[in-house]
Design an enzyme around this catalytic site. Structure first.
Site, PDB file in Angstrom:
ATOM      1  N   HIS A  90      58.686  71.673  36.144  1.00 49.35           N
ATOM      2  CA  HIS A  90      58.067  72.632  35.223  1.00 49.35           C
ATOM      3  C   HIS A  90      57.801  73.945  35.957  1.00 49.35           C
ATOM      4  CE1 HIS A  90      57.207  68.814  33.161  1.00 49.35           C
ATOM      5  NE2 HIS A  90      57.271  69.545  32.069  1.00 49.35           N
ATOM      6  N   ARG A 146      55.275  79.596  39.606  1.00 51.32           N
ATOM      7  CA  ARG A 146      55.304  78.389  40.434  1.00 51.32           C
ATOM      8  C   ARG A 146      56.290  77.418  39.806  1.00 51.32           C
ATOM      9  NH1 ARG A 146      52.134  73.468  39.977  1.00 51.32           N
ATOM     10  NH2 ARG A 146      50.751  74.617  38.583  1.00 51.32           N
ATOM     11  N   TYR A 147      57.456  77.313  40.391  1.00 46.91           N
ATOM     12  CA  TYR A 147      58.449  76.334  39.964  1.00 46.91           C
ATOM     13  C   TYR A 147      58.101  75.037  40.673  1.00 46.91           C
ATOM     14  CZ  TYR A 147      61.215  80.002  37.804  1.00 46.91           C
ATOM     15  OH  TYR A 147      61.647  81.032  36.990  1.00 46.91           O
ATOM     16  N   CYS A 148      57.462  74.151  39.955  1.00 47.75           N
ATOM     17  CA  CYS A 148      56.967  72.881  40.483  1.00 47.75           C
ATOM     18  C   CYS A 148      58.033  71.815  40.225  1.00 47.75           C
ATOM     19  CB  CYS A 148      55.645  72.544  39.795  1.00 47.75           C
ATOM     20  SG  CYS A 148      54.822  71.113  40.479  1.00 47.75           S
ATOM     21  N   MET A 149      58.781  71.475  41.267  1.00 50.68           N
ATOM     22  CA  MET A 149      59.939  70.605  41.114  1.00 50.68           C
ATOM     23  C   MET A 149      59.659  69.189  41.614  1.00 50.68           C
ATOM     24  SD  MET A 149      62.203  72.630  39.776  1.00 50.68           S
ATOM     25  CE  MET A 149      60.810  73.234  38.856  1.00 50.68           C
TER      26      MET A 149
END
Length: 163
Positions: A137, A150-153
């Site tokens: 997300h 913040r690309y929270c992978m």
């Protein structure tokens, strides 16, 4: 005052443990409306069970218990499904969330942002554009001086290639 602290503690415990089984992974099911480049049965043949859970079933791995949240080596993060370069260590930062976080993708054309209404929330889901597979997300609470994203992978959706 004591009631407020008790209520806050109770809400925190429910948030931390209420939606997760004992493994820490959230239970989700495959969304048949999602457009993917291959049928789930085909992905099952090429992905590990953890990759399938995350990428096809849109699962989430436990925080602080995944391969890359604390990786500080130089390199690139590629899709576990296709090998396409998605993120760079140059754009990775410690968000304190327990998942690998990035300020941006290497090439925005390789990902797509879609609305995720699961778990009683509305979030921006990151999927790999070429496959339709779930990666994680994106949130608007990243470092302001680096774009604010913040690309929270999920580590399970990625493979790291050291430089």
């Amino acid at each position: 005052m004591k009631k407020s602290i008790l209520a806050l503690l109770l809400v925190s415990m429910i948030a931390a443990f209420g939606c997760q089984p004992s493994s820490g992974q959230q239970l989700k099911k495959f969304d048949p409306k999602r457009k993917m480049s291959k049928a789930p049965a085909e992905w099952k043949k090429t992905l590990t069970s953890n990759q399938y859970y995350i990428m096809v079933e849109s699962g989430t791995e436990p925080p602080y218990q995944n391969a890359y949240f604390n990786n500080h080596e130089k390199g690139v993060y590629v899709s576990a499904a296709t090998g396409e370069v998605l993120f760079s260590s140059d754009d990775k930062y410690d968000s304190g969330t327990g998942w690998p976080s990035f300020v941006k993708p290497v090439d925005p054309k390789k990902i797509e942002i879609v609305t995720d209404n699961s778990d009683g929330m509305v979030r921006d889901e990151v999927i790999e554009r070429s496959t339709g597979l779930h990666l994680g997300h994106v949130f608007d609470d990243g470092p302001e001086d680096r774009g604010g994203k913040r690309y929270c992978m999920n580590s399970g959706a990625l493979k790291f290639i050291k430089k």
